[in-house]
Write a protein that holds these residues in place. Sequence first.
Motif, PDB file in Angstrom:
ATOM      1  N   VAL A   1     -14.505  20.695  28.573  1.00 52.67           N
ATOM      2  CA  VAL A   1     -15.170  21.951  28.237  1.00 52.67           C
ATOM      3  C   VAL A   1     -14.862  22.364  26.806  1.00 52.67           C
ATOM      4  O   VAL A   1     -15.713  22.884  26.093  1.00 52.67           O
ATOM      5  CB  VAL A   1     -14.721  23.068  29.199  1.00 52.67           C
ATOM      6  N   ARG A   2     -13.632  22.098  26.368  1.00 48.99           N
ATOM      7  CA  ARG A   2     -13.259  22.511  25.013  1.00 48.99           C
ATOM      8  C   ARG A   2     -14.067  21.752  23.973  1.00 48.99           C
ATOM      9  O   ARG A   2     -14.554  22.326  23.009  1.00 48.99           O
ATOM     10  CB  ARG A   2     -11.764  22.299  24.796  1.00 48.99           C
ATOM     11  N   HIS A   3     -14.222  20.463  24.197  1.00 43.37           N
ATOM     12  CA  HIS A   3     -15.023  19.685  23.247  1.00 43.37           C
ATOM     13  C   HIS A   3     -16.461  20.174  23.242  1.00 43.37           C
ATOM     14  O   HIS A   3     -17.083  20.303  22.196  1.00 43.37           O
ATOM     15  CB  HIS A   3     -14.999  18.198  23.596  1.00 43.37           C
ATOM     16  N   ALA A   4     -16.970  20.457  24.433  1.00 44.05           N
ATOM     17  CA  ALA A   4     -18.362  20.905  24.523  1.00 44.05           C
ATOM     18  C   ALA A   4     -18.523  22.242  23.809  1.00 44.05           C
ATOM     19  O   ALA A   4     -19.441  22.439  23.014  1.00 44.05           O
ATOM     20  CB  ALA A   4     -18.775  21.014  25.982  1.00 44.05           C
ATOM     21  N   LEU A   5     -17.602  23.159  24.076  1.00 40.68           N
ATOM     22  CA  LEU A   5     -17.711  24.478  23.452  1.00 40.68           C
ATOM     23  C   LEU A   5     -17.514  24.408  21.943  1.00 40.68           C
ATOM     24  O   LEU A   5     -18.045  25.229  21.203  1.00 40.68           O
ATOM     25  CB  LEU A   5     -16.684  25.426  24.070  1.00 40.68           C
ATOM     26  N   ALA A   6     -16.746  23.417  21.511  1.00 45.89           N
ATOM     27  CA  ALA A   6     -16.479  23.293  20.080  1.00 45.89           C
ATOM     28  C   ALA A   6     -17.745  23.019  19.281  1.00 45.89           C
ATOM     29  O   ALA A   6     -17.889  23.492  18.163  1.00 45.89           O
ATOM     30  CB  ALA A   6     -15.449  22.202  19.832  1.00 45.89           C
ATOM     31  N   VAL A   7     -18.650  22.256  19.832  1.00 46.23           N
ATOM     32  CA  VAL A   7     -19.833  21.889  19.050  1.00 46.23           C
ATOM     33  C   VAL A   7     -21.166  22.296  19.669  1.00 46.23           C
ATOM     34  O   VAL A   7     -22.180  22.278  18.988  1.00 46.23           O
ATOM     35  CB  VAL A   7     -19.880  20.357  18.781  1.00 46.23           C
ATOM     36  N   GLY A   8     -21.150  22.671  20.953  1.00 43.89           N
ATOM     37  CA  GLY A   8     -22.430  22.860  21.642  1.00 43.89           C
ATOM     38  C   GLY A   8     -23.176  24.108  21.210  1.00 43.89           C
ATOM     39  O   GLY A   8     -22.574  25.141  20.929  1.00 43.89           O
ATOM     40  N   ASP A   9     -24.482  23.999  21.125  1.00 47.97           N
ATOM     41  CA  ASP A   9     -25.321  25.171  20.900  1.00 47.97           C
ATOM     42  C   ASP A   9     -25.948  25.636  22.210  1.00 47.97           C
ATOM     43  O   ASP A   9     -26.150  26.811  22.436  1.00 47.97           O
ATOM     44  CB  ASP A   9     -26.446  24.843  19.907  1.00 47.97           C
ATOM     45  N   ARG A  10     -26.297  24.651  23.052  1.00 50.32           N
ATOM     46  CA  ARG A  10     -26.818  24.975  24.378  1.00 50.32           C
ATOM     47  C   ARG A  10     -26.119  24.066  25.381  1.00 50.32           C
ATOM     48  O   ARG A  10     -25.668  22.978  25.043  1.00 50.32           O
ATOM     49  CB  ARG A  10     -28.335  24.724  24.433  1.00 50.32           C
ATOM     50  N   PHE A  11     -26.050  24.536  26.611  1.00 51.34           N
ATOM     51  CA  PHE A  11     -25.346  23.784  27.640  1.00 51.34           C
ATOM     52  C   PHE A  11     -26.229  23.667  28.867  1.00 51.34           C
ATOM     53  O   PHE A  11     -26.687  24.679  29.390  1.00 51.34           O
ATOM     54  CB  PHE A  11     -24.053  24.502  28.024  1.00 51.34           C
ATOM     55  N   THR A  12     -26.487  22.445  29.284  1.00 57.29           N
ATOM     56  CA  THR A  12     -27.237  22.267  30.518  1.00 57.29           C
ATOM     57  C   THR A  12     -26.312  21.594  31.524  1.00 57.29           C
ATOM     58  O   THR A  12     -25.646  20.619  31.197  1.00 57.29           O
ATOM     59  CB  THR A  12     -28.488  21.417  30.284  1.00 57.29           C
ATOM     60  N   VAL A  13     -26.251  22.170  32.698  1.00 58.79           N
ATOM     61  CA  VAL A  13     -25.355  21.617  33.709  1.00 58.79           C
ATOM     62  C   VAL A  13     -26.173  20.918  34.784  1.00 58.79           C
ATOM     63  O   VAL A  13     -27.123  21.477  35.327  1.00 58.79           O
ATOM     64  CB  VAL A  13     -24.490  22.725  34.342  1.00 58.79           C
ATOM     65  N   LEU A  14     -25.806  19.673  35.051  1.00 58.04           N
ATOM     66  CA  LEU A  14     -26.451  18.901  36.118  1.00 58.04           C
ATOM     67  C   LEU A  14     -25.544  18.901  37.326  1.00 58.04           C
ATOM     68  O   LEU A  14     -24.322  18.825  37.202  1.00 58.04           O
ATOM     69  CB  LEU A  14     -26.650  17.446  35.692  1.00 58.04           C
ATOM     70  N   ASN A  15     -26.143  18.959  38.486  1.00 59.54           N
ATOM     71  CA  ASN A  15     -25.374  18.831  39.710  1.00 59.54           C
ATOM     72  C   ASN A  15     -26.225  18.127  40.746  1.00 59.54           C
ATOM     73  O   ASN A  15     -27.333  18.563  41.042  1.00 59.54           O
ATOM     74  CB  ASN A  15     -24.960  20.224  40.211  1.00 59.54           C
ATOM     75  N   ARG A  16     -25.726  17.043  41.269  1.00 59.77           N
ATOM     76  CA  ARG A  16     -26.422  16.260  42.286  1.00 59.77           C
ATOM     77  C   ARG A  16     -27.887  16.014  41.927  1.00 59.77           C
ATOM     78  O   ARG A  16     -28.778  16.206  42.733  1.00 59.77           O
ATOM     79  CB  ARG A  16     -26.297  16.951  43.645  1.00 59.77           C
ATOM     80  N   GLY A  17     -28.110  15.612  40.713  1.00 57.30           N
ATOM     81  CA  GLY A  17     -29.450  15.212  40.307  1.00 57.30           C
ATOM     82  C   GLY A  17     -30.395  16.344  39.947  1.00 57.30           C
ATOM     83  O   GLY A  17     -31.581  16.123  39.758  1.00 57.30           O
ATOM     84  N   LYS A  18     -29.865  17.590  39.891  1.00 59.28           N
ATOM     85  CA  LYS A  18     -30.713  18.741  39.543  1.00 59.28           C
ATOM     86  C   LYS A  18     -30.037  19.564  38.463  1.00 59.28           C
ATOM     87  O   LYS A  18     -28.814  19.523  38.332  1.00 59.28           O
ATOM     88  CB  LYS A  18     -30.922  19.625  40.772  1.00 59.28           C
ATOM     89  N   THR A  19     -30.817  20.343  37.717  1.00 59.88           N
ATOM     90  CA  THR A  19     -30.183  21.235  36.743  1.00 59.88           C
ATOM     91  C   THR A  19     -29.749  22.516  37.421  1.00 59.88           C
ATOM     92  O   THR A  19     -30.481  23.099  38.221  1.00 59.88           O
ATOM     93  CB  THR A  19     -31.142  21.641  35.606  1.00 59.88           C
ATOM     94  N   LEU A  20     -28.529  22.951  37.067  1.00 63.94           N
ATOM     95  CA  LEU A  20     -28.072  24.258  37.536  1.00 63.94           C
ATOM     96  C   LEU A  20     -28.505  25.323  36.544  1.00 63.94           C
ATOM     97  O   LEU A  20     -28.253  26.497  36.738  1.00 63.94           O
ATOM     98  CB  LEU A  20     -26.552  24.275  37.662  1.00 63.94           C
ATOM     99  N   GLY A  21     -29.103  24.907  35.431  1.00 58.89           N
ATOM    100  CA  GLY A  21     -29.558  25.877  34.441  1.00 58.89           C
ATOM    101  C   GLY A  21     -29.036  25.562  33.055  1.00 58.89           C
ATOM    102  O   GLY A  21     -28.165  24.718  32.880  1.00 58.89           O
TER     103      GLY A  21
END
Lengths: 273, 368
Positions: free
Chosen positions: A220-240
């Motif tokens: 999460v730290r690496h993602a937050l360090a550079v990410g502008d948007r975050f898409t979360v996948l769970n069991r083959g679907k997007t959680l948003g």
Amino acid sequence: MDQETKFHHGTPAADAKPIIEMHDIEKHFGNIIALAGVSFDVRPGECHCLLGDNGAGKSTFIKTMSGVHKPTKGTITIDGQAMDFSSPRDAMEAGIATVFQDLAMIPLMSVTRNFFMGREPVIGSGPFKRMDIQTMNEAAVEEMHKMGINLRGPDQAVGTLSGGERQTVAIARAVYFGARVLILDEPTSALGVRQTSNVLATIDRVRKQGVGVVFISHNVRHALAVGDRFTVLNRGKTLGTATRGEITPEELQDMMAGGQEMAQLEGSLEGTV
Amino acid sequence: MADTPQIVLDERLKKEGIGARLIKRPELGAIAGVVLVTLFFLITADGAMFTLSGIMNFMTPAAQLGILAIGAAMLMIGGEFDLSIGSMVAFAGLIFGACTVTLGLPLLLAIPLTLAVAAGIGAVNGTIVLKTGLPSFIVTLAFLFILRGASLVGLKLASGGSTQLRGVRDAVEGDWLAPFFSGDAFGPIFAWLAQVGVVETFNNGTPKVPGIPVEILWFILLALIATFVLLRTPQGNWIFASGGDRNAASNSGVPVRKVKISLFMFAAICGALVAIITVMDSGSTDARRGFMKEFEAIIAAVIGGCLLTGGYGSAIGAFFGAIIFGMVTIGLTYTNFDQDWFQVFLGGMLLIAVLFNNYIRKRVTGER
Ligand SMILES: Nc1ncnc2c1ncn2[C@@H]1O[C@H](COP(=O)(O)OP(=O)(O)OP(=O)(O)O)[C@@H](O)[C@H]1O
Ligand SMILES: [Mg+2]
């Protein structure tokens, strides 16, 4: 030091047109449904993080983007034009470069030959057209140096490199060829502290040049360090999809882990994760 | 694959002696083998073996095998086998014989037609292997029998019941393309060399070696081209990559399918070239042509440093591997040994080569 403070996040115009748009992608392997309708897009100059638990379908999803898998259903458009990649080569020609989770390296071949595999620069003409080995060697060493790895020599076989060195070759190669979209599937999993910072800084650098970056990470730290948007996948679907600033690290972590259980786990580990 | 220039000197790199650098070259084993075999025959064989005519004597079969071995080696580096190239020699011989004798076509048509048929069969082999994902070993084993059988049936049809088709020499007599595929090259030069006494002559004044058999020139030419392609062109890089790891190569943008199918076609064309040369030399073709040659070609490639698992090897290695073959087969006739030692020798060489290659591969990949 919190890496979050290290990068000045560009404000990729939220209305900028996406370079690549994936709409309702489904991927089935026989009776296994790996992706059940995922939509995703990447705009120029942004880093879009793709997060999710093991087996969520992240790698499968980016493989449809880079031409490895044909989606069972769904559409891929680049600059608004429908695309139908029939091989990774097609995707590369459209300006998409990928660091695969398994790195796609040939252990028996030298660093240089791996670096330029599939896209070798040539000199000469007619029957004497040949690889420009001098330039290739120099570029490979130079690009690796930029990532903080000093190679012993460009003709060293990739099989003799350490895990992190190998991962760095794959990243340097993708950055070198990633004309418009750069996809990184867990690029930092084997890297040391300095090389990780280097990779994050590289993401920031290419983003500023207008490249769209897709970044997969479990950290999460690496993602937050550079990410502008975050898409979360769970069991083959997007959680948003969340935009930077809209979401706290804790919320993101919970979403990545698929929800509830994380709270209990964290309790038993006394907040060390 | 040692791409030479040293750019940065790293203190963690021990200075590599020339020996250590050489040992990483795949062809080293085969060159060492040639030296050993030469020494062996220098000691045991009649001196006639290493005269000019003796050398031509063993280089001719070496070249015929070597052309196949280069095709087999390229294919092996690309990660596949072709067990049907021996049968391809018989089948292409039939096609060539039918074109020249039965149909009376000039070489200008007969040769491209024969090569095209072979390439087509190679492409079929390759397409089946790639489409189904079956091991090439089993698919081409099927073609080993199919082509051998088809040669027999075809020969009977073409010759009216016999398994031999004669009359090729008469049919191609005087064709302007014939000298490129049969007989000896550089005849005038050798005649002149004989006159000035460099080449030995028979009593009537004709040189004992009338020229260089054309297959030797084809053999050398192919080895040079194959080596250039492997080491210096993008396509060579793709061949190593396709053989090293098909998925990784494909994911990196290498057109693996095209590469492999082309290699199958090339191997088949090598078989057809051998067929054309040998059929023109003997003037007839029969169904036993190229019998077991697929194994000898693969053995020569392995002696030349090709790994059975693909992704590593060299065309120059296969070149020397084939020369070892020629020297041993012919060389034994210059000694007092029973010629049937040949097979024992062959098996021994193969075993040593495989052990050696395995050791080298571990050094190159630093396998831990
Ligand atoms: N070729 C395949 N054949 C069958 N099932 C597959 C195939 N590739 C992936 N899957 C399945 O699809 C699901 C998603 O896999 P994927 O590799 O995309 O996960 P991931 O999100 O990248 O996980 P990780 O974080 O562990 O890398 C898994 O359940 C996997 O078993
Ligand atoms: Mg994955």
